[in-house]
Enzyme design. Structure first.
Site, PDB file in Angstrom:
ATOM      1  N   TYR A 163      -0.787  -4.574   0.352  1.00  0.00           N
ATOM      2  CA  TYR A 163       0.866  -3.523  -0.289  1.00  0.00           C
ATOM      3  C   TYR A 163       0.352  -2.531   0.316  1.00  0.00           C
ATOM      4  CZ  TYR A 163      -2.230  -1.251  -3.579  1.00  0.00           C
ATOM      5  OH  TYR A 163      -3.188  -0.653  -3.870  1.00  0.00           O
ATOM      6  N   ASP A 195       3.557  -2.061   2.826  1.00  0.00           N
ATOM      7  CA  ASP A 195       4.819  -1.745   2.834  1.00  0.00           C
ATOM      8  C   ASP A 195       4.868  -0.894   1.975  1.00  0.00           C
ATOM      9  OD1 ASP A 195       5.539  -4.567   4.078  1.00  0.00           O
ATOM     10  OD2 ASP A 195       4.878  -5.769   2.914  1.00  0.00           O
ATOM     11  N   HIS A 196       4.709  -0.115   1.998  1.00  0.00           N
ATOM     12  CA  HIS A 196       4.475   1.134   0.759  1.00  0.00           C
ATOM     13  C   HIS A 196       3.886   2.160   1.384  1.00  0.00           C
ATOM     14  CE1 HIS A 196       4.942   3.204  -3.834  1.00  0.00           C
ATOM     15  NE2 HIS A 196       5.978   2.609  -3.510  1.00  0.00           N
ATOM     16  N   PHE A 197       3.947   3.036   2.039  1.00  0.00           N
ATOM     17  CA  PHE A 197       4.417   2.532   2.662  1.00  0.00           C
ATOM     18  C   PHE A 197       3.968   2.536   4.024  1.00  0.00           C
ATOM     19  CE2 PHE A 197       6.686   5.681  -0.899  1.00  0.00           C
ATOM     20  CZ  PHE A 197       7.778   4.273  -1.023  1.00  0.00           C
ATOM     21  N   VAL A 234       0.210   4.907   0.395  1.00  0.00           N
ATOM     22  CA  VAL A 234       0.249   5.220  -1.017  1.00  0.00           C
ATOM     23  C   VAL A 234       0.401   3.924  -1.762  1.00  0.00           C
ATOM     24  CG1 VAL A 234       1.129   7.726   0.038  1.00  0.00           C
ATOM     25  CG2 VAL A 234       2.295   5.813  -1.655  1.00  0.00           C
TER      26      VAL A 234
END
Length: 166
Positions: free
Chosen positions: A30, A33-35, A40
């Site tokens: 994840y 995509d975050h970020f 984070v």
């Protein structure tokens, strides 16, 4: 549970408190995509880590009496600074009150003693057999799997089947 956000249980006092940890690795899917330029841990996953620690505390406290220990409610959430790759989130959960079907816990996530998140969680607990007799066959299988999973993250725990052979 398809993924574990508690890597290790460091302390567990049944009926009272648990302390576990999650090391945030850059390899976590994840984070792409975050970020992308500022990875984070999403706040919802920090809440999930506190939920998973809370569920372990409830399960051990009642000697796995229920196959289902699920998040029912989150209150009073307060976020602090971001959690970035390479940092370790230390999660604590303390039992506040309980009824036959619910447990309320005070939870906190810290890094190097600094609070990054805190919340009050209410966990529901039940067996599938309570909902439908046809589902009762799954309760013991789920509990056995959960015991095996706990043995992987808490070195003081020996699954029931291994206790019988020792």
């Amino acid at each position: 549970m398809k993924f574990s956000l508690i890597d290790r249980i460091d302390e567990l006092e049944p009926g009272k408190r648990i302390r576990g940890s999650k090391v945030l690795a850059m390899a976590e899917e994840y984070l792409r995509d975050h970020f992308p330029k500022f990875p984070v841990m999403p706040g919802v996953l920090m809440i999930e880590a506190m939920t998973q620690a809370s569920a372990w505390l409830v399960r051990v406290s009642e000697d796995f009496a229920h196959s289902m220990v699920l998040l029912k409610e989150v209150k009073h959430v307060k976020f602090g600074k971001f959690l970035q790759p390479g940092q370790t989130l230390v999660v604590t959960a303390t039992m506040v009150s309980e009824t036959e079907h619910e447990v309320v816990l005070k939870t906190e996530g810290t890094i190097d003693g600094e609070t990054r998140i805190r919340a009050q969680l209410t966990m529901a607990r039940y067996n599938l057999g309570d909902l439908s007799e046809s589902q009762a066959v799954f309760d013991s299988k789920l509990i056995e799997r959960l015991r095996e999973e706990l043995a992987l993250i808490w070195d003081q725990y020996i699954p029931e089947r291994d206790q019988k052979t020792n």
